[in-house]
Design a protein around this motif. Sequence first.
Motif, short mmCIF file in Angstrom:
data_model
loop_
_atom_site.label_atom_id
_atom_site.label_comp_id
_atom_site.label_asym_id
_atom_site.label_seq_id
_atom_site.Cartn_x
_atom_site.Cartn_y
_atom_site.Cartn_z
N TYR A 1 21.04 -43.81 5.95
CA TYR A 1 22.18 -43.40 5.11
C TYR A 1 23.02 -42.37 5.86
O TYR A 1 22.49 -41.48 6.53
N ALA B 1 20.39 -39.65 -1.52
CA ALA B 1 19.80 -40.97 -1.26
C ALA B 1 18.37 -41.07 -1.74
O ALA B 1 17.93 -42.15 -2.19
N ASP C 1 28.16 -43.81 3.04
CA ASP C 1 27.38 -44.77 2.28
C ASP C 1 27.17 -44.34 0.83
O ASP C 1 26.86 -45.18 -0.03
#
Length: 536
Positions: A427, A417, A431
């Motif tokens: 997150y 992320a 996701d």
Amino acid sequence: MLPTVADVLALDTVRRGSPRVVAGDDRLDTRVRWVHVGEVHDIAHLLRGGELVLTTGVALPSEPDKLADYIGELAAVGASGLIVELGRRFVRELPRAVVKAAEEHGLPLITLSRETPFVQITESVHARIIDIQLQELRASEQLHEVFTELSVEGASPAEVLNQVARFSGHPVLLENLAHQVLACDAAGGDTGSVLANWETRSRAVMPSERTAYDAAAGWLVTMVGARGQDWGRLILLCDGQPSPRDIVLAERAATTLALGRLLERHQESLERQAHGTILTGILTHAYADPDEAAARARAVGVPLTGRRLVGAVIRLTAPAGTALGEQARLGELAEAGAAACREAKLPALVGALDQSRVGVLLPLPPRMTAETALGALAERLRANFATPFVLAAGSVVESIKDVRRGFLEAEQVAEVAVRQPDGRPFYRLPDLRLRGLLHLLRDDARLQTFAERELGPLLAYDAQRHGDLTRILRIYLDAGRNKAVAAQKAHLSRPAFYDRLRRLERVLDTNLDDVESCLSLHVALLALETFRRETT
């Protein structure tokens, strides 16, 4: 630095003897540790290496093979050279066997055609050696005083490097273990030239010792760290072999930097230190049993027993540029995270896990979901901390013994992320979709084989021709195979871009109009990005 054989030959006391180099003229840069007068032929066992031997040759054997053995024995023990005064045993020149043996063994061999008092030579050379040693001792004392003062004052890495450059006259850099430059002093030179293509150059220099000189690169490298935890390298760019003073200088500076790093850590609040210690203890299994960890957490006001637990990691999305700035921002982030938990009425352990991550262990209140708790934490954290960051969380676990698994998952999510944040409050693994899956499988040989099979010919083509077809393929696929959009993003005319696509098809032996082929190539590119990130 100790004098060389050439330096000795330049002394007036030696020049008066009309010295002539008859062998080993390419080894006159050999250092002379001491001068030893010896007339016996079996002198080698009395030497320790680095001695320049003076002799008249009166006791040397007459047999050519024994003379050759005499030279070989001197070379074997590391003698720096042999000076023979002619006139007593050898009248005009040395026997051919002596010269030949000296050439074969690379031993500098010098003759003196005039009578020369050896005591004058030894006095001159030894006086110079002692003077050099005295200068080095004084310089060492000066280094000790300067760097002790820097340590006491808590000097920044830039200030430490400035002193190194001043003492050595050479450019000096401090880098982290990812070969990113944390501080640099070019010693008056061009900083751009010093840093040019740095990461590639640095990765090629990997000494096996903590302090070592790489002759090919001309770098003196010493590790920086304390308590068995190295975090960087100090690199001195030398013009040639570093002097003993340069080595002492580099090691002393590395110690000062390591001490400064420890002092910075101690500037954290006592609460954050306590929380960080407990979190680290849980993640490294430092506690004898989970009950000990629960007791320690309870002592700082965080109940863990009988709660569902969520491990989360907070990471900054952009580096601060220097190790000092990075450490300061991480401390601020940890304090902001703790404040956000208090505002959300979520008792939690919050502390720095290392030099890039803040850990949060959330015991969920009854009937509160993880999404609700993480959303409240993210909202308040963004209100308290303006610098961009990502908040990544692992799965909910039921006991302290499973917390480590949850944190490992959170760390994996954060690693993906932080490189491509899309503005989510937090997150979790679902996701990240395909990128998350590829990240989790990055060490799987089957995925690596797949990526190599799909992209190997293209990568080889680009490497051999310094081409950019891999970049063109990525732009084309990221544009959804829209050639007009891709050409615009590549800053190429359509005909030029279409020509690149045709070349891609030839290199890959595939049809870029085929959806399945493009899907495979896109997955391989994403996997390749994952592999490369792991090595940078």
